[in-house]
Design a protein around this motif. Structure first.
Motif, PDB file in Angstrom:
ATOM      1  N   ALA A  17     -17.741  22.575   4.018  1.00 38.86           N
ATOM      2  CA  ALA A  17     -16.688  21.689   4.524  1.00 38.86           C
ATOM      3  C   ALA A  17     -17.129  21.022   5.822  1.00 38.86           C
ATOM      4  O   ALA A  17     -16.889  19.818   6.035  1.00 38.86           O
ATOM      5  CB  ALA A  17     -15.404  22.473   4.735  1.00 38.86           C
ATOM      6  N   LEU A  18     -17.776  21.785   6.694  1.00 39.13           N
ATOM      7  CA  LEU A  18     -18.258  21.202   7.954  1.00 39.13           C
ATOM      8  C   LEU A  18     -19.311  20.133   7.699  1.00 39.13           C
ATOM      9  O   LEU A  18     -19.311  19.078   8.346  1.00 39.13           O
ATOM     10  CB  LEU A  18     -18.816  22.296   8.866  1.00 39.13           C
ATOM     11  N   VAL A  19     -20.207  20.400   6.766  1.00 36.40           N
ATOM     12  CA  VAL A  19     -21.217  19.396   6.421  1.00 36.40           C
ATOM     13  C   VAL A  19     -20.543  18.161   5.835  1.00 36.40           C
ATOM     14  O   VAL A  19     -20.890  17.019   6.167  1.00 36.40           O
ATOM     15  CB  VAL A  19     -22.259  19.996   5.448  1.00 36.40           C
ATOM     16  N   GLY A  20     -19.550  18.351   4.976  1.00 40.12           N
ATOM     17  CA  GLY A  20     -18.820  17.225   4.384  1.00 40.12           C
ATOM     18  C   GLY A  20     -18.096  16.403   5.431  1.00 40.12           C
ATOM     19  O   GLY A  20     -18.113  15.170   5.422  1.00 40.12           O
ATOM     20  N   VAL A  21     -17.448  17.102   6.372  1.00 44.58           N
ATOM     21  CA  VAL A  21     -16.741  16.407   7.456  1.00 44.58           C
ATOM     22  C   VAL A  21     -17.738  15.642   8.323  1.00 44.58           C
ATOM     23  O   VAL A  21     -17.500  14.485   8.705  1.00 44.58           O
ATOM     24  CB  VAL A  21     -15.912  17.408   8.297  1.00 44.58           C
ATOM     25  N   GLY A  22     -18.863  16.240   8.624  1.00 47.68           N
ATOM     26  CA  GLY A  22     -19.893  15.566   9.418  1.00 47.68           C
ATOM     27  C   GLY A  22     -20.403  14.315   8.731  1.00 47.68           C
ATOM     28  O   GLY A  22     -20.584  13.263   9.360  1.00 47.68           O
ATOM     29  N   GLN A  23     -20.626  14.448   7.417  1.00 45.27           N
ATOM     30  CA  GLN A  23     -21.089  13.280   6.664  1.00 45.27           C
ATOM     31  C   GLN A  23     -20.018  12.188   6.627  1.00 45.27           C
ATOM     32  O   GLN A  23     -20.332  11.009   6.730  1.00 45.27           O
ATOM     33  CB  GLN A  23     -21.493  13.691   5.237  1.00 45.27           C
ATOM     34  N   GLN A  24     -18.758  12.604   6.471  1.00 47.66           N
ATOM     35  CA  GLN A  24     -17.676  11.621   6.455  1.00 47.66           C
ATOM     36  C   GLN A  24     -17.577  10.905   7.795  1.00 47.66           C
ATOM     37  O   GLN A  24     -17.395   9.688   7.844  1.00 47.66           O
ATOM     38  CB  GLN A  24     -16.349  12.308   6.107  1.00 47.66           C
ATOM     39  N   LEU A  25     -17.711  11.648   8.895  1.00 50.29           N
ATOM     40  CA  LEU A  25     -17.685  11.025  10.220  1.00 50.29           C
ATOM     41  C   LEU A  25     -18.844  10.058  10.396  1.00 50.29           C
ATOM     42  O   LEU A  25     -18.699   8.978  10.978  1.00 50.29           O
ATOM     43  CB  LEU A  25     -17.710  12.101  11.310  1.00 50.29           C
ATOM     44  N   ARG A  26     -19.987  10.431   9.870  1.00 55.72           N
ATOM     45  CA  ARG A  26     -21.155   9.548   9.943  1.00 55.72           C
ATOM     46  C   ARG A  26     -20.916   8.267   9.151  1.00 55.72           C
ATOM     47  O   ARG A  26     -21.231   7.172   9.614  1.00 55.72           O
ATOM     48  CB  ARG A  26     -22.378  10.291   9.414  1.00 55.72           C
ATOM     49  N   VAL A  27     -20.332   8.393   7.960  1.00 53.29           N
ATOM     50  CA  VAL A  27     -20.038   7.214   7.136  1.00 53.29           C
ATOM     51  C   VAL A  27     -19.031   6.315   7.840  1.00 53.29           C
ATOM     52  O   VAL A  27     -19.177   5.090   7.879  1.00 53.29           O
ATOM     53  CB  VAL A  27     -19.530   7.647   5.739  1.00 53.29           C
ATOM     54  N   ILE A  28     -17.996   6.907   8.433  1.00 52.16           N
ATOM     55  CA  ILE A  28     -16.976   6.123   9.145  1.00 52.16           C
ATOM     56  C   ILE A  28     -17.621   5.394  10.320  1.00 52.16           C
ATOM     57  O   ILE A  28     -17.345   4.204  10.571  1.00 52.16           O
ATOM     58  CB  ILE A  28     -15.824   7.035   9.607  1.00 52.16           C
ATOM     59  N   SER A  29     -18.494   6.078  11.049  1.00 46.47           N
ATOM     60  CA  SER A  29     -19.186   5.453  12.174  1.00 46.47           C
ATOM     61  C   SER A  29     -20.065   4.297  11.707  1.00 46.47           C
ATOM     62  O   SER A  29     -20.079   3.216  12.316  1.00 46.47           O
ATOM     63  CB  SER A  29     -20.033   6.492  12.894  1.00 46.47           C
ATOM     64  N   LEU A  30     -20.784   4.516  10.614  1.00 46.69           N
ATOM     65  CA  LEU A  30     -21.649   3.453  10.077  1.00 46.69           C
ATOM     66  C   LEU A  30     -20.824   2.275   9.564  1.00 46.69           C
ATOM     67  O   LEU A  30     -21.234   1.124   9.693  1.00 46.69           O
ATOM     68  CB  LEU A  30     -22.555   4.011   8.985  1.00 46.69           C
ATOM     69  N   GLN A  31     -19.650   2.565   8.994  1.00 44.09           N
ATOM     70  CA  GLN A  31     -18.780   1.473   8.542  1.00 44.09           C
ATOM     71  C   GLN A  31     -18.290   0.656   9.734  1.00 44.09           C
ATOM     72  O   GLN A  31     -18.190  -0.573   9.668  1.00 44.09           O
ATOM     73  CB  GLN A  31     -17.588   2.028   7.751  1.00 44.09           C
ATOM     74  N   GLY A  32     -17.986   1.331  10.837  1.00 45.05           N
ATOM     75  CA  GLY A  32     -17.581   0.610  12.053  1.00 45.05           C
ATOM     76  C   GLY A  32     -18.716  -0.249  12.574  1.00 45.05           C
ATOM     77  O   GLY A  32     -18.494  -1.405  12.969  1.00 45.05           O
ATOM     78  N   ASP A  33     -19.929   0.301  12.564  1.00 40.68           N
ATOM     79  CA  ASP A  33     -21.096  -0.486  12.993  1.00 40.68           C
ATOM     80  C   ASP A  33     -21.311  -1.683  12.076  1.00 40.68           C
ATOM     81  O   ASP A  33     -21.637  -2.780  12.534  1.00 40.68           O
ATOM     82  CB  ASP A  33     -22.351   0.391  13.018  1.00 40.68           C
ATOM     83  N   LEU A  34     -21.116  -1.449  10.762  1.00 37.75           N
ATOM     84  CA  LEU A  34     -21.295  -2.535   9.795  1.00 37.75           C
ATOM     85  C   LEU A  34     -20.256  -3.629  10.022  1.00 37.75           C
ATOM     86  O   LEU A  34     -20.581  -4.819  10.003  1.00 37.75           O
ATOM     87  CB  LEU A  34     -21.186  -1.988   8.368  1.00 37.75           C
ATOM     88  N   THR A  35     -19.015  -3.225  10.274  1.00 37.58           N
ATOM     89  CA  THR A  35     -17.956  -4.206  10.532  1.00 37.58           C
ATOM     90  C   THR A  35     -18.269  -5.008  11.794  1.00 37.58           C
ATOM     91  O   THR A  35     -18.117  -6.237  11.818  1.00 37.58           O
ATOM     92  CB  THR A  35     -16.598  -3.496  10.674  1.00 37.58           C
ATOM     93  N   THR A  36     -18.722  -4.324  12.827  1.00 41.86           N
ATOM     94  CA  THR A  36     -19.089  -5.010  14.071  1.00 41.86           C
ATOM     95  C   THR A  36     -20.236  -5.984  13.837  1.00 41.86           C
ATOM     96  O   THR A  36     -20.198  -7.128  14.314  1.00 41.86           O
ATOM     97  CB  THR A  36     -19.491  -3.983  15.149  1.00 41.86           C
ATOM     98  N   ALA A  37     -21.237  -5.555  13.088  1.00 35.81           N
ATOM     99  CA  ALA A  37     -22.376  -6.430  12.793  1.00 35.81           C
ATOM    100  C   ALA A  37     -21.937  -7.630  11.958  1.00 35.81           C
ATOM    101  O   ALA A  37     -22.377  -8.759  12.194  1.00 35.81           O
ATOM    102  CB  ALA A  37     -23.469  -5.653  12.073  1.00 35.81           C
ATOM    103  N   GLN A  38     -21.057  -7.391  10.977  1.00 36.38           N
ATOM    104  CA  GLN A  38     -20.564  -8.501  10.151  1.00 36.38           C
ATOM    105  C   GLN A  38     -19.774  -9.496  10.998  1.00 36.38           C
ATOM    106  O   GLN A  38     -19.900 -10.709  10.833  1.00 36.38           O
ATOM    107  CB  GLN A  38     -19.696  -7.970   9.011  1.00 36.38           C
ATOM    108  N   ASP A  39     -18.953  -8.994  11.910  1.00 41.57           N
ATOM    109  CA  ASP A  39     -18.189  -9.874  12.799  1.00 41.57           C
ATOM    110  C   ASP A  39     -19.124 -10.695  13.685  1.00 41.57           C
ATOM    111  O   ASP A  39     -18.906 -11.897  13.905  1.00 41.57           O
ATOM    112  CB  ASP A  39     -17.226  -9.066  13.667  1.00 41.57           C
ATOM    113  N   THR A  40     -20.167 -10.040  14.183  1.00 42.82           N
ATOM    114  CA  THR A  40     -21.137 -10.735  15.030  1.00 42.82           C
ATOM    115  C   THR A  40     -21.842 -11.829  14.251  1.00 42.82           C
ATOM    116  O   THR A  40     -22.005 -12.959  14.739  1.00 42.82           O
ATOM    117  CB  THR A  40     -22.167  -9.731  15.586  1.00 42.82           C
TER     118      THR A  40
END
Length: 127
Positions: A17-40
């Motif tokens: 569960a901890l590994v899954g949560v960590g991976q989910q947090l990583r995906v959410i962070s990468l999605q935020g970075d992707l959104t920021t890059a797309q906006d830029t």
């Protein structure tokens, strides 16, 4: 006995569960970075489009200005040609009057051009 069996199942589930949560947090962070890059990228694209449109407008204005300048140059050349013709005509017309005035002065003073000029200049200067 297998060493993995020594760890209780709930610990394995918790680790998973901890590994899954960590991976989910990583995906959410990468999605935020992707959104920021797309906006830029979108903002940069909009700026590029605006710059290209402005460039096109400026090219049109420069073309219009060049045409206006060419028209003004041609009008100046035309005026200059007309002025030369009128100046030559005035010179020819004045030449006749100038020669007549010289003849009158020479007749009045006695025929000497230098004496005539001296008399006229003296009168002008009040001598």
């Amino acid at each position: 006995m297998n060493p993995l069996q020594l760890v209780p199942a709930w610990v394995w589930l918790l680790a998973l569960a901890l590994v899954g949560v960590g991976q989910q947090l990583r995906v959410i962070s990468l999605q935020g970075d992707l959104t920021t890059a797309q906006d830029t990228v979108q903002t940069a694209g909009e700026k590029l489009a605006a710059c290209r449109e402005t460039r096109g407008n400026l090219l049109v204005q420069v073309g219009e200005q060049n045409q206006a300048l060419a028209g003004m140059r041609q009008a100046a050349l035309d005026r200059q040609a007309v002025a030369r013709k009128e100046q030559e005509a005035a010179r020819q017309q004045a030449e006749e009057d100038y020669q007549a005035a010289n003849r009158l002065q020479q007749e009045r003073i006695g025929g000497d051009a230098c004496a005539a000029a001296e008399t006229v200049i003296g009168k002008e200067l009040g001598l």
